[in-house]
Design an enzyme around this catalytic site. Structure first.
Site, PDB file in Angstrom:
ATOM      1  N   PRO A 149     -11.663  23.371  13.830  1.00 43.20           N
ATOM      2  CG  PRO A 149     -11.038  25.631  13.076  1.00 43.20           C
ATOM      3  CD  PRO A 149     -10.424  24.280  13.779  1.00 43.20           C
ATOM      4  CD  GLU A 150     -15.783  18.992  13.332  1.00 40.47           C
ATOM      5  OE1 GLU A 150     -16.893  18.479  12.942  1.00 40.47           O
ATOM      6  OE2 GLU A 150     -14.934  18.187  13.878  1.00 40.47           O
TER       7      GLU A 150
END
Ligand code: ZN
Length: 307
Positions: A23-24
């Site tokens: 996840p960014e």
């Protein structure tokens, strides 16, 4: 399985051949918006925290005690960190690591494996953090500790401080690789391998370019690409190959719009290019590039093709 296959699979995994996404900013922002909608304003009736390395030494009982009975005032995000801000001025900080997902569960819904944290809300629903690999972080922080955490992070790429001038200033006095600087959370917060590779391709920049060699037009193109890509990815609730889920357990739908990431051997999608995407090593990471659109700087020997 023939001998050697396992070893080869591990090697490939190390360079990003397996379709793991972490996840960014867009994925974490999707969760933040869901949490703001579903959890903000609710009282935490009870909290269960399991002993795990994700706690960084904080005691599960201490975390639970500081959560129980508190109202979630609002939910903030800085970079890839989430903050559930409580009416006590404490905040519960969560980093989703590689495979962490926050899921909203109906009352008495059976839990999935790898549960690290459960917040029981005043209406019976439960907020649960599942993380199979367990590389995430859970911390209970005071307002001062939150401010300290925030001060260590660079500007938000979609915020007013992330300007072309700021980026040019950071690049101008550094000889580090442009990819390394974009991954450095103290330079700009929230970018990871997916969106850095996409932005570099969009701006036609090889990841091993030295930051101080970028001309002004290249910095402008890169800045614009970062802002445009993150905005579009948030709109489609992030990238899911395997792991990322929103609060309701649904995948994001931006992955089909990725131009180079996880597309080694496919043709570069830029009109008239026709070159095959390659996976190389740059800044210690597997990096997806088009060798025609992103020419390597002369004399650089830091890359090796790995796909
Ligand atoms: Zn190309």
């Amino acid at each position: 399985m023939p001998p050697g296959v396992m070893h080869y699979a591990k090697l490939r995994a190390g360079w990003g051949y397996n379709r793991v996404e972490m996840p960014e900013l867009p994925e974490v922002e999707t969760t933040r918006r869901d949490l703001e909608r579903e959890v903000a304003g609710h009282r935490i009736a009870g909290a269960s925290v399991w002993q795990t390395r994700m706690l960084g030494g904080q005691a599960p009982d201490t975390i639970s005690a500081r959560l129980a009975g508190r109202i979630v005032r609002n939910v903030e995000r800085r970079g890839k960190f989430l903050f559930l801000c409580l009416d006590s001025d404490d905040a519960l900080m969560i980093h989703r690591g590689m495979t962490g997902n926050l899921l909203l569960a109906a009352p008495r819904e059976p839990a999935l494996p790898h549960l690290h944290l459960t917040l029981e809300l005043d209406d019976g629903r439960e907020l649960r953090l599942h993380d199979p690999r367990g590389f995430g972080e859970i911390r209970m922080l005071s307002a001062t500790e939150v401010a300290d955490r925030w001060s260590r992070l660079g500007p938000e790429p979609l915020g007013p401080d992330f300007t072309v001038e700021y980026l040019a200033g950071q690049f101008g006095r550094r000889t580090a690789l442009v990819k390394a600087l974009l991954l450095n959370q103290a330079i700009v917060a929230g970018l990871g391998n997916i969106y850095v590779d996409e932005a570099l391709w969009a701006a036609r920049l090889h990841p091993t370019r030295r930051a101080n060699t970028l001309v002004p037009a290249e910095v402008v193109n890169l800045h614009n690409a970062i802002v445009r890509l993150l905005t579009a990815a948030i709109e489609l609730r992030g990238v899911t190959f395997n792991d990322h889920r929103d609060l309701y357990g649904e995948p994001g739908s931006y992955a089909p719009h990725l131009q180079v990431f996880h597309r080694a051997h496919e043709l570069c999608p830029r009109t008239g290019c026709g070159e095959a995407i390659r996976l190389i090593r740059a800044a210690g990471r597997g990096s997806s590039i088009c060798p025609a659109c992103q020419p390597a700087p002369a004399g650089v020997e830091t890359e090796c093709q790995i796909g």
